[in-house]
Design a protein around this motif. Sequence first.
Motif, PDB file in Angstrom:
ATOM      1  N   GLY A  58       3.167 -64.851 -31.468  1.00  0.00           N
ATOM      2  CA  GLY A  58       3.567 -63.869 -30.423  1.00  0.00           C
ATOM      3  C   GLY A  58       5.034 -63.652 -30.176  1.00  0.00           C
ATOM      4  N   TRP A  59       5.414 -63.145 -29.235  1.00  0.00           N
ATOM      5  CA  TRP A  59       6.907 -62.917 -28.892  1.00  0.00           C
ATOM      6  C   TRP A  59       7.424 -63.916 -28.117  1.00  0.00           C
ATOM      7  N   SER A  60       8.491 -64.404 -28.358  1.00  0.00           N
ATOM      8  CA  SER A  60       9.101 -65.558 -27.858  1.00  0.00           C
ATOM      9  C   SER A  60      10.578 -65.212 -27.503  1.00  0.00           C
ATOM     10  N   ARG A  61      11.243 -66.238 -26.919  1.00  0.00           N
ATOM     11  CA  ARG A  61      12.477 -65.797 -26.474  1.00  0.00           C
ATOM     12  C   ARG A  61      13.586 -66.159 -27.728  1.00  0.00           C
ATOM     13  N   GLU A  62      12.956 -66.975 -28.699  1.00  0.00           N
ATOM     14  CA  GLU A  62      13.882 -67.380 -29.647  1.00  0.00           C
ATOM     15  C   GLU A  62      13.697 -65.840 -30.784  1.00  0.00           C
ATOM     16  N   LEU A  63      12.592 -65.204 -30.924  1.00  0.00           N
ATOM     17  CA  LEU A  63      12.719 -63.933 -31.437  1.00  0.00           C
ATOM     18  C   LEU A  63      13.489 -62.772 -30.837  1.00  0.00           C
ATOM     19  N   GLU A  64      13.279 -62.885 -29.563  1.00  0.00           N
ATOM     20  CA  GLU A  64      14.242 -61.989 -28.811  1.00  0.00           C
ATOM     21  C   GLU A  64      15.541 -62.110 -28.898  1.00  0.00           C
ATOM     22  N   GLU A  65      15.983 -63.363 -29.067  1.00  0.00           N
ATOM     23  CA  GLU A  65      17.490 -63.624 -29.381  1.00  0.00           C
ATOM     24  C   GLU A  65      17.838 -62.896 -31.048  1.00  0.00           C
ATOM     25  N   GLN A  66      16.918 -63.065 -31.842  1.00  0.00           N
ATOM     26  CA  GLN A  66      17.174 -62.443 -33.210  1.00  0.00           C
ATOM     27  C   GLN A  66      17.158 -60.854 -33.127  1.00  0.00           C
ATOM     28  N   LEU A  67      16.055 -60.401 -32.508  1.00  0.00           N
ATOM     29  CA  LEU A  67      15.455 -59.158 -32.577  1.00  0.00           C
ATOM     30  C   LEU A  67      16.157 -58.083 -31.766  1.00  0.00           C
ATOM     31  N   LEU A  68      16.031 -58.524 -30.410  1.00  0.00           N
ATOM     32  CA  LEU A  68      16.641 -57.676 -29.224  1.00  0.00           C
ATOM     33  C   LEU A  68      15.673 -57.199 -28.633  1.00  0.00           C
ATOM     34  N   LEU A  69      14.735 -56.492 -29.705  1.00  0.00           N
ATOM     35  CA  LEU A  69      13.614 -55.577 -29.100  1.00  0.00           C
ATOM     36  C   LEU A  69      12.473 -56.214 -29.634  1.00  0.00           C
ATOM     37  N   PRO A  70      11.270 -56.152 -28.796  1.00  0.00           N
ATOM     38  CA  PRO A  70       9.753 -56.726 -29.238  1.00  0.00           C
ATOM     39  C   PRO A  70       9.267 -55.713 -30.336  1.00  0.00           C
ATOM     40  N   ARG A  71       9.685 -54.519 -30.576  1.00  0.00           N
ATOM     41  CA  ARG A  71       9.246 -53.661 -31.763  1.00  0.00           C
ATOM     42  C   ARG A  71      10.673 -53.010 -32.452  1.00  0.00           C
ATOM     43  N   HIS A  72      10.222 -52.539 -33.620  1.00  0.00           N
ATOM     44  CA  HIS A  72      11.486 -51.853 -34.269  1.00  0.00           C
ATOM     45  C   HIS A  72      11.898 -50.624 -33.632  1.00  0.00           C
ATOM     46  N   ALA A  73      13.289 -50.445 -33.515  1.00  0.00           N
ATOM     47  CA  ALA A  73      13.684 -49.259 -32.855  1.00  0.00           C
ATOM     48  C   ALA A  73      13.772 -48.000 -33.431  1.00  0.00           C
ATOM     49  N   LEU A  74      12.467 -47.456 -33.925  1.00  0.00           N
ATOM     50  CA  LEU A  74      12.416 -46.416 -34.827  1.00  0.00           C
ATOM     51  C   LEU A  74      11.325 -45.290 -33.995  1.00  0.00           C
ATOM     52  N   HIS A  75      11.994 -44.037 -34.003  1.00  0.00           N
ATOM     53  CA  HIS A  75      11.256 -43.221 -33.197  1.00  0.00           C
ATOM     54  C   HIS A  75      11.171 -41.688 -33.902  1.00  0.00           C
ATOM     55  N   ALA A  76       9.922 -41.218 -33.924  1.00  0.00           N
ATOM     56  CA  ALA A  76       9.976 -39.976 -34.673  1.00  0.00           C
ATOM     57  C   ALA A  76      10.063 -38.864 -33.860  1.00  0.00           C
ATOM     58  N   CYS A  77      11.246 -38.333 -33.699  1.00  0.00           N
ATOM     59  CA  CYS A  77      11.738 -37.254 -32.702  1.00  0.00           C
ATOM     60  C   CYS A  77      11.459 -35.944 -32.776  1.00  0.00           C
ATOM     61  N   ARG A  78      11.511 -35.205 -34.080  1.00  0.00           N
ATOM     62  CA  ARG A  78      11.485 -33.838 -34.254  1.00  0.00           C
ATOM     63  C   ARG A  78      10.483 -33.705 -35.385  1.00  0.00           C
ATOM     64  N   LEU A  79       9.398 -32.686 -35.337  1.00  0.00           N
ATOM     65  CA  LEU A  79       8.726 -32.277 -36.296  1.00  0.00           C
ATOM     66  C   LEU A  79       8.337 -30.678 -36.489  1.00  0.00           C
ATOM     67  N   GLU A  80       8.642 -30.252 -37.627  1.00  0.00           N
ATOM     68  CA  GLU A  80       8.424 -28.676 -38.006  1.00  0.00           C
ATOM     69  C   GLU A  80       7.386 -28.738 -38.913  1.00  0.00           C
ATOM     70  N   PHE A  81       6.343 -27.913 -38.713  1.00  0.00           N
ATOM     71  CA  PHE A  81       5.289 -27.548 -39.677  1.00  0.00           C
ATOM     72  C   PHE A  81       4.784 -26.239 -39.810  1.00  0.00           C
ATOM     73  N   PRO A  82       4.660 -25.663 -40.767  1.00  0.00           N
ATOM     74  CA  PRO A  82       3.898 -24.384 -40.942  1.00  0.00           C
ATOM     75  C   PRO A  82       2.423 -24.307 -40.773  1.00  0.00           C
ATOM     76  N   PHE A  83       1.982 -23.223 -39.944  1.00  0.00           N
ATOM     77  CA  PHE A  83       0.637 -22.890 -39.655  1.00  0.00           C
ATOM     78  C   PHE A  83       0.482 -21.478 -39.577  1.00  0.00           C
ATOM     79  N   ASP A  84      -0.430 -20.990 -40.282  1.00  0.00           N
ATOM     80  CA  ASP A  84      -0.992 -19.340 -40.050  1.00  0.00           C
ATOM     81  C   ASP A  84       0.383 -18.782 -40.384  1.00  0.00           C
ATOM     82  N   GLU A  85       1.288 -19.045 -41.145  1.00  0.00           N
ATOM     83  CA  GLU A  85       2.404 -18.221 -41.433  1.00  0.00           C
ATOM     84  C   GLU A  85       3.428 -18.290 -40.520  1.00  0.00           C
ATOM     85  N   LYS A  86       3.367 -19.068 -39.475  1.00  0.00           N
ATOM     86  CA  LYS A  86       4.269 -19.330 -38.694  1.00  0.00           C
ATOM     87  C   LYS A  86       4.852 -20.828 -38.705  1.00  0.00           C
TER      88      LYS A  86
END
Length: 263
Positions: A210-238
């Motif tokens: 699990g998460w530890s102080r040693e891992l925090e020192e190496q990684l800074l965050l307990p999960r990777h800092a990646l975020h899906a921020c925008r999504l464009e998609f077609p549906f019914d011709e729009k």
Amino acid sequence: MWIPISDAPISCFPHFEVAAESGDWIVVDKGAPLIVHPSNGKKEPNLLEGVEALLSYEIANGASLSLVNRLDRETSGLTLIAKNKAAARQLGRAMQRRLMHKEYLAVVQGWPEWTETTCTAPILRQGDVAESRIWVKQAVHPAGKACTTVFRTERAWNTPHGPLALVRCIPETGRMHQIRVHLAHLGHPIIGDKIYGPSEECYLEYIQRGWSRELEEQLLLPRHALHACRLEFPFDEKVFTAEAPLPEDMRKLLEVQKENSVR
């Protein structure tokens, strides 16, 4: 909306918000870490069950939910879910034809020398060509599948842990871990990435202890800092667009360092 927790894993953020919705589909902003659907027979909170609870009335009246795009457990952001089979077919075809436009934001190590660059390095499962104790780990290799990601540096700043940058990522293909692998290949792994960051030992240690102080020192965050921020998609011709703001953990990282921004 919060998802009820039963036998939760070591780390789980069972939360999502509705970003956009119609009678045929719903886009939700997924928290992280949170899996999108049940896997490996483990009983833990997942996004699909949470959306099913939210749409229980529609499901009772014939709705049938289908995930159109999927995010890793530790990736937050926009997930598109069809509410019926016809919508699932239409959105699935759009996905296969690469008619959906997706953008991510990542906090990475170092200052990229580029303002914008395109990575076309092919990717395959590392275990197919070299030893790896992590089955899902991917690697750049000439024999891999073709894939393309566009990267744009939005901001860079100094921190006590060294230089960091906020990068916009636009994948033109959808290979497993594509953004994470390409950024690591370019020399700028994502903050908090246990597999493609400082060492894959981080992932193995996290799985075992699990998460530890040693891992925090190496990684800074307990999960990777990646975020899906925008999504464009077609549906019914729009064409529909959904956006999701940075989650709190990534936003706090930026706020702490904003006074040291260099570009």
